[in-house]
Design a protein around this motif. Sequence first.
Motif, short mmCIF file in Angstrom:
data_model
loop_
_atom_site.label_atom_id
_atom_site.label_comp_id
_atom_site.label_asym_id
_atom_site.label_seq_id
_atom_site.Cartn_x
_atom_site.Cartn_y
_atom_site.Cartn_z
N ILE A 61 0.82 -1.20 0.00
CA ILE A 61 0.00 0.00 0.00
C ILE A 61 0.86 1.25 0.00
CG2 ILE A 61 -2.05 -1.02 1.03
CD1 ILE A 61 -0.95 0.02 3.75
N ALA A 62 2.13 1.06 -0.28
CA ALA A 62 3.06 2.19 -0.41
C ALA A 62 3.05 3.10 0.79
CB ALA A 62 2.77 2.98 -1.70
N CYS A 63 2.98 2.48 1.97
CA CYS A 63 2.94 3.30 3.17
C CYS A 63 4.31 3.87 3.51
CB CYS A 63 2.42 2.49 4.35
SG CYS A 63 3.53 1.15 4.77
N GLY A 64 5.35 3.26 2.96
CA GLY A 64 6.69 3.79 3.18
C GLY A 64 7.29 3.43 4.52
N GLN A 65 6.65 2.54 5.26
CA GLN A 65 7.21 2.17 6.57
C GLN A 65 8.54 1.45 6.41
OE1 GLN A 65 5.53 1.62 9.94
NE2 GLN A 65 3.37 1.48 9.42
N CYS A 66 8.58 0.58 5.40
CA CYS A 66 9.82 -0.17 5.21
C CYS A 66 10.95 0.77 4.84
CB CYS A 66 9.63 -1.23 4.14
SG CYS A 66 8.94 -0.61 2.62
N VAL A 126 10.28 3.87 -1.95
CA VAL A 126 8.90 3.62 -2.35
C VAL A 126 8.26 4.97 -2.64
CG1 VAL A 126 6.78 2.45 -1.74
CG2 VAL A 126 8.88 1.80 -0.61
N VAL A 165 0.89 -4.80 5.84
CA VAL A 165 0.05 -5.75 5.11
C VAL A 165 0.81 -7.02 4.77
CG1 VAL A 165 -1.49 -4.03 4.15
CG2 VAL A 165 0.62 -4.58 2.94
S1 SF4 Z 1 5.93 -1.44 4.48
FE1 SF4 Z 1 6.78 -1.18 2.45
S2 SF4 Z 1 6.17 -3.02 1.38
FE2 SF4 Z 1 4.88 -2.90 3.17
S3 SF4 Z 1 3.09 -1.85 2.48
FE3 SF4 Z 1 4.42 -0.30 3.29
S4 SF4 Z 1 5.56 0.41 1.52
FE4 SF4 Z 1 4.62 -1.50 0.92
#
Ligand code: SF4
Lengths: 364, 185, 371
Positions: free
Chosen positions: B77-82, B93, B135
């Motif tokens: 979901i492109a949350c950018g946490q990683c 991302v 996710v």
């Molecule tokens: S943590 Fe990274 S891989 Fe996981 S959903 Fe967020 S952006 Fe996507």
Amino acid sequence: MEERGWLESLVNGLVQPLYDAVPWIVHLVPLLWILVLVAVSVLILIWAERKVSADIQSRVGPLHHGPIGVFQSVWDALKLLTKEDTIPRQADRLVFCIAPFIAFVPAVLVYVVIPFGKGWIAADLNVGLWYLLSVGSLGVVGVIVAGWASNNKWSLLGGMRAAAQLITYEIPMFLSVVVVIMMAGTLSMDDIVRNQAGGRWSLAPPETPFAGWYCFTIPGLIASVLYLVAALAEVNRQPFDLPEAESELVSGFNTEYSGMRFAIFFLAEFSNTALVAGIAATIFFGGWSSPIVSEGEGIWQIFGDGIVWYFVKITALIYGMMWVKWTLPRVRIDQMLQVAWKGLIPLALINVAIAVAHVAWVGP
Amino acid sequence: MGHVPRTQVSSNPIIAFFQYVWSSLITAAKGLRVTGYNAWLRERVTVAYPKQELDLSLRTRAKHRVLVDDTGDPICIACGQCQRICPDHCILVTRKKVTVTTPEGEEKQVNRPDEFVIDLARCMYCNLCAEVCPVDCLHLTRDFKYSSGDVHTMRIELEGLLRPEPLSEYEANQTDGADDEGGEE
Amino acid sequence: MQGHAEPVHHEEMLINMGPQHPSTHGVLRLLLRLRGEVIESARFVIGYLHRCHEQLTEQNGWIRAMPLPDRLDYLSPITSEWAMALAAERLAQVEVPERAEWLRVLSSELYRIASHLVFVGTFAMDVGATTMFLYTFRERELLLDIFEKLSGQRMTCHYIRVGGVGWDLPSGLDAEIRRVLKTVESRLPEYDDVFTNNRVARARIEGVGTMSAERCRAFGASGPVARASGVDFDLRRDAPYGVYDKLDFDVVTGERGDCLDRLTCRTMEIRESIKLCRQALDGLPEGDIRTKLPARFKTPEGVAYGAVEGGRGECGYFAIGDGGEAPYRLKIRSGCFSNLHLIEKALAGWKLADVVAILGSIDIVLGDVDR
Ligand code: SF4
Ligand code: SF4
């Protein structure tokens, strides 16, 4: 038939005039045989060393070139040949360049008096054993000058260690050989082998073909053990590999050597290894004489005296040396000298006295 | 403490000398016995790697993998946490909005990665990015054969991260439905 | 030429051992002043492997820096991880689930065995017994395989996290660990036969490089090096962390502090660790393995010191918190660093060949010394 005639005429046409012009050329034939033998046996030895060490260490060892990797050392040799030949800038160039050969030439020359089989001896000198020991000990000069000429402190230390070690261990080696000379009454290598044909008091059951081997007399047994220990030191193998102690001196006297010159050192070292095993086999273990039957009949002929037994004995001895090498740690320099001066030399002297008694009592 | 006993030698030098000789021979023989046993009776442990391969554990952490949904789109979901947690700053991302049709037939706007790049040359395979993903779409798999002589080829884009083989531990557990099957294949 | 201001005498030789030398265990540089083969004096130069580890943690924050301790003492990574996690947990008062504590004990003792096996092997190799090196590495391999199954990585495990451990024990691993422990235990007498009891090895290590307990204390030495000299100090017993207070083990000490003592201390510790592993496997309770931390784990203001008994001495992380995600200041105390300082005095008067034996017996990891 056609071809044979062609070949014959070629041989006649080429070799005969050559022989007529320079008759001494026949002497080159055994020399050539020795050179080839040394080169081939060293390649095999290097491979065997790697295989044996791999066995002992639960590894597999060379695997890919040839069946179970036998051609590995050929490729290694080719690699060494093609490597850049570096000479340190501050090194003594001339001495640096000839040092490997000083070490190598004696290591090959001594093979001249080794009796490989019945009559398989390049030159049956009547001072064979004496020639062997004196020429064999020249090799140390190469090691010392290599250590000195490299202008590297580690090499220098290695060279100095080599000087101390090789010169020291020659004494117990000579003293244990003296025992054999006394018992055999000759210096000729071939005669020493022939004299081990039985007939004297022995630890082995009488009437066996190996009863006469010197390792089955009491002084001969002690001498052979002493000889083998001293031989380990003479060829710089564990536990006496101080001159090239890898974990202490980087690589000892050959730290700065690379490419072909390094290969020559390697060649000299392994040819020395085969040599000391060869001497031991000759003077203590009956040389080419067979432990099963001396003059076999029929199928037994293949088990009779001959060159095969000589190589079998050498192989066994070398395997033992490798086994020891890959088991024992390395001694320290002062301990190395102690082992010689306080251990081997007194024991060897006592053993010479025993031998005197033996010869006086039992006869040579 | 039960230490290995120290060397004891006699004070008489002659006896001590023979004790030394004797113990040298005996201990050397003991060592030779062990090494000889290893040489002849114990099996070899090395594996000739390119020809033989060992099974890697399911938890082995190597190349990343982004999971996809049934339609083949990454579920990220492109949350950018990683990207935020990666200690080596090797993930990039960027987000884009896409419209997807849910199984119920509704149109929905969701976040999807526009650009998703992992620079494996910098990655230290710590698994932090996989653990933080809300996710569960990013995983480290056993795929370790991507070394290359050119460091730039180690920058893997999204397409390169979608390869379905080999499974990560998470997926293996999902497909087997057996959580306690982990560890071994 | 630091520390060697005096000119070199005619008979003396100043020799540079390392940083590229086969047996300085990494990039240690030793400056030896030799007279023949005898060491007149020795200096060491370190810092070739400095990686700003403390600063990295201060910038990255606790969670993101958690994989980094693996790279310090890479032969015993779990203990460094634990020390760092301990510092963070003590600072932020995080509760660690019971099962996680037991898993931590299990994993760190397993890695202690692996680490001591490396020591035995490399030490034997320094003394010249190359085969021992391969033997101990063969057994270490089994332990590393366990870690591969447990954490996914063999050396840089990243297993212990703030608030727990990263992964639970997979099923089947329990039995495998027991099997491996049994193998390692059965191989230990072989090591004694090949190396420890060998006459040649004894001549090289017995009575060599003695260090008194006083000197060890004065230099802040710890771990097996200090214990071999008779310093009866082990953090696992004297400042228990984890669940060590519930476990039964002995602290091994030596008498004379020579290389032989340092070797046997480690081999005995392997046996103790095997005991501890078995206890940990037996006593492993059910439950959670990780406390859920807030997404942005912050440590409050204050100071905390987390220290564990690493494979090579006390491994301590001293942290000052300022309320942020990262420690305001982190100081790492590594066992190797303190132990290494013993060698300058210990080397003088011994032979060149003893340098590698004494250095090897201290068992340094340059990654830990230089940080
Ligand atoms: S943590 Fe990274 S891989 Fe996981 S959903 Fe967020 S952006 Fe996507
Ligand atoms: S595994 Fe660690 S280093 Fe690699 S991308 Fe994920 S967070 Fe970054």
